[in-house]
Design an enzyme around this catalytic site. Structure first.
Site, short mmCIF file in Angstrom:
data_model
loop_
_atom_site.label_atom_id
_atom_site.label_comp_id
_atom_site.label_asym_id
_atom_site.label_seq_id
_atom_site.Cartn_x
_atom_site.Cartn_y
_atom_site.Cartn_z
CG ASP A 117 -2.09 0.92 1.11
OD1 ASP A 117 -3.22 0.42 1.00
OD2 ASP A 117 -1.89 2.16 1.08
N GLY A 165 -35.43 -1.75 8.42
CA GLY A 165 -34.61 -0.91 9.30
C GLY A 165 -34.65 0.52 8.80
CB CYS A 207 -20.98 -2.35 -0.94
SG CYS A 207 -19.35 -2.68 -0.25
CG LEU A 216 -36.97 -10.59 3.11
CD1 LEU A 216 -38.06 -11.65 3.20
CD2 LEU A 216 -37.51 -9.36 2.37
NE ARG A 221 -16.34 3.29 3.83
CZ ARG A 221 -15.51 2.45 3.20
NH1 ARG A 221 -14.96 2.82 2.06
NH2 ARG A 221 -15.25 1.26 3.70
N GLY A 235 -26.88 1.03 4.36
CA GLY A 235 -25.78 1.99 4.20
C GLY A 235 -24.51 1.25 3.85
C1 UGA Z 1 -22.28 -5.98 1.29
C2 UGA Z 1 -22.64 -7.40 0.83
O1 UGA Z 1 -23.53 -8.01 1.77
C3 UGA Z 1 -21.39 -8.27 0.67
O2 UGA Z 1 -21.75 -9.54 0.15
C4 UGA Z 1 -20.44 -7.57 -0.32
O3 UGA Z 1 -19.24 -8.29 -0.48
C5 UGA Z 1 -20.11 -6.19 0.19
O4 UGA Z 1 -21.33 -5.43 0.35
C6 UGA Z 1 -19.21 -5.52 -0.80
O5 UGA Z 1 -19.63 -5.32 -1.95
O6 UGA Z 1 -18.03 -5.31 -0.49
P1 UGA Z 1 -21.67 -4.82 3.62
O7 UGA Z 1 -21.88 -3.53 2.89
O8 UGA Z 1 -20.43 -5.00 4.41
O9 UGA Z 1 -21.70 -6.07 2.58
O10 UGA Z 1 -22.86 -4.99 4.64
P2 UGA Z 1 -24.22 -5.82 4.71
O11 UGA Z 1 -24.16 -6.73 5.86
O12 UGA Z 1 -24.60 -6.37 3.42
O13 UGA Z 1 -25.26 -4.65 5.11
C7 UGA Z 1 -25.50 -3.53 4.25
C8 UGA Z 1 -26.58 -2.65 4.84
O14 UGA Z 1 -27.84 -3.29 4.76
C9 UGA Z 1 -26.37 -2.30 6.32
O15 UGA Z 1 -26.70 -0.93 6.53
C10 UGA Z 1 -27.37 -3.21 7.03
O16 UGA Z 1 -27.79 -2.71 8.27
C11 UGA Z 1 -28.50 -3.24 6.03
N1 UGA Z 1 -29.40 -4.41 6.15
C12 UGA Z 1 -28.92 -5.67 5.93
C13 UGA Z 1 -30.74 -4.20 6.45
O17 UGA Z 1 -31.21 -3.06 6.65
N2 UGA Z 1 -31.57 -5.30 6.52
C14 UGA Z 1 -31.11 -6.57 6.30
O18 UGA Z 1 -31.93 -7.52 6.37
C15 UGA Z 1 -29.76 -6.77 6.02
#
Ligand code: UGA
Length: 454
Positions: free
Chosen positions: A30, A250, A257, A247, A325, A254
């Site tokens: 890096d 919330g 990604c 599902l 973020r 956020g």
């Molecule tokens: C997401 C994907 O889930 C990963 O598979 C992917 O690799 C990653 O992006 C990426 O592209 O690098 P991440 O952003 O770390 O992962 O977090 P998630 O656990 O997916 O949650 C994303 C958002 O959705 C959070 O704000 C979470 O609170 C919200 N969420 C998730 C809900 O509101 N309801 C749910 O049922 C699940």
């Protein structure tokens, strides 16, 4: 296998540490020399459960090393490119990946086998491959997306549902190396072309984001019709074709990604002359969710939040990470301030940074040192992140020190029985639970009324 990883951010560090754990020798490179120096001391700059242990293990066994100079890639079999893909406005950009690929192609001692792991919008990898091979025709390129979630990234890497390898032209040897690298995981490896692999990555994320937004809109509908959205998503989730994961309604999704990708995919569709109204609406739906929660709180408090002191619990975009973020919890704080509320915020790992980030956008929020300190004297509480400690809050002790008596729980973590027994009204995503204690709070609102207006 001796490999190198370019980029020591979330993706690069998790990839490097996990591949070292699987027995490879990994050099992580890096340009941020301070970050590299800290990593050499075993100091992991991000909050990711299990990563500290893997970095310590890799350093102790001499299988993981950190370097501030690209020359560390020399002599390695392949280099995994895991540099950032967000610009200053939080939008997707392939600029850094393009620069990294060009730099590697121009360096004859760097490996000729390039594996891009940074998220790419469909169509980008073909251009990267063309660029690299215009510099040196012996370069081979693959796209190997990651599907790891922050907070469980190590587990997701080591126990993936699948590994996807998108191969560029004449890249059979590189594909074989990647199969060798991932063989210890004993998971299905799907081989595709470059653009299909890019699309699998983006489509998976945008589909999950769509699922969440569907649940969020159902929450609004259920609050109006009197159904219990949690029973509804549980019932839907039992259908194997639907599944229960992603599902949970919330305050909106956020992170680094989903939000940027639900904006980038419709932009890509437009640029190739394709209409995608469903995909384009996900961002709009997501942005409206925080305000929908606050509309409910505002109504229950008599139509205005102006001057109210509101405790916001949680600032990170989800629990288990220090990442702020595009956090929906920050959006809740920002929207509360926009409605004239005085906000006091607490997050178990990111209070100061969260408050500073809001201040940088001219949103003034008071930091609290504990959840209890934020709640004391508050007219209402808003839960923005599902940190497990918020489940343990002692509402019987907190209710008497609050000025008001409403909790808007955007994450379904509040112990409703304990809070209502303490005389508080809990509004969980539009569904209100009135106090059940011996002396119900004066502001108690009939459940049916709240449910229809919230
Ligand atoms: C997401 C994907 O889930 C990963 O598979 C992917 O690799 C990653 O992006 C990426 O592209 O690098 P991440 O952003 O770390 O992962 O977090 P998630 O656990 O997916 O949650 C994303 C958002 O959705 C959070 O704000 C979470 O609170 C919200 N969420 C998730 C809900 O509101 N309801 C749910 O049922 C699940």
């Amino acid at each position: 296998m001796l490999i190198s990883v370019l980029g020591a951010g979330y993706v690069g560090l998790v990839t490097g540490a996990c591949l070292a754990h699987l027995g490879n020798h990994v050099r992580v490179v890096d340009i941020d020399a301070t970050r590299i120096e800290r990593l050499r001391q075993g100091e992991v700059p991000i909050h990711e459960p299990g990563l500290d242990e893997l970095v310590a293990e890799g350093l102790a066994k001499g299988r993981l090393s950190f370097h501030a100079d690209q020359s560390a890639t020399h002599g390695t079999r392949l280099v995994i490119v895991a540099v950032g893909t967000l610009d200053g406005d939080g939008e997707w950009t392939g600029a850094l990946v393009e620069r990294a690929v060009a730099m590697l192609a121009e360096d004859p001692q760097a490996p000729r086998h390039l594996v891009v792991r940074s998220t790419l919008m469909p169509g980008t990898a073909v251009g990267l491959e063309r660029l690299a091979r215009s510099i040196d025709p012996s370069v081979r390129l693959c796209f190997n997306p990651e599907f790891t979630r922050e907070a469980v990234a190590v587990r997701d890497f080591l126990e993936p549902d699948r590994v996807v390898v998108g191969a560029g032209a004449d890249a059979e040897d590189l594909v074989a190396e990647l199969h060798e690298l991932y063989a210890p995981l004993e998971k299905p490896i799907l081989d595709t072309d470059l653009t299909s692999a890019e699309t699998i990555k983006i489509a998976s994320n945008v589909f999950l984001a769509t699922k969440i937004s569907f649940a969020n809109e159902l929450a609004r509908l259920c609050a109006a019709t009197g159904a219990d959205v949690h029973a509804v998503v549980d019932g839907m989730g039992l259908d194997m074709r639907i599944g229960r994961s992603f599902l949970s309604p919330g305050p909106g999704f956020g992170g680094s990604c989903f939000p940027s990708q639900v904006r980038a995919l419709p932009a890509l569709a437009r640029s190739v002359g394709v209409e995608a109204p469903l995909i384009a609406s996900v961002d709009v739906s997501n942005r409206g969710q925080a305000d929908w929660i606050l509309d409910g709180l505002e109504r229950i408090r008599g139509g205005s939040l102006a001057g109210a002191r509101i405790a916001v619990l949680g600032l990170t975009f989800k629990a288990g990470t220090d990442d702020l973020r595009e956090s929906p919890a920050l959006r809740l704080a920002e929207r509360l301030v926009a409605r004239g509320a005085q906000v006091v915020a607490f997050d178990p790992v990111a209070t100061e940074r969260g408050v500073a980030l809001l201040a940088a956008s001219d949103v003034q929020v008071e930091p609290a040192s504990t959840a209890e300190a934020a709640i004391a004297g508050a007219d209402a509480v808003v839960v923005g992140t599902e940190w497990p400690e918020f489940r343990q809050l002692d509402w019987s002790a907190l209710a008497p020190v609050m000025r008001g008596s409403v909790i808007a729980d955007g994450r379904r973590v509040v112990d409703v029985d304990a809070a209502t027994a303490a005389g508080l009204t809990v509004v969980t995503l539009g569904v209100a639970h009135a106090p059940t204690g011996p002396e119900p709070a004066a502001v108690a609102v009939p459940i049916a009324t709240v449910a229809t207006v919230a």
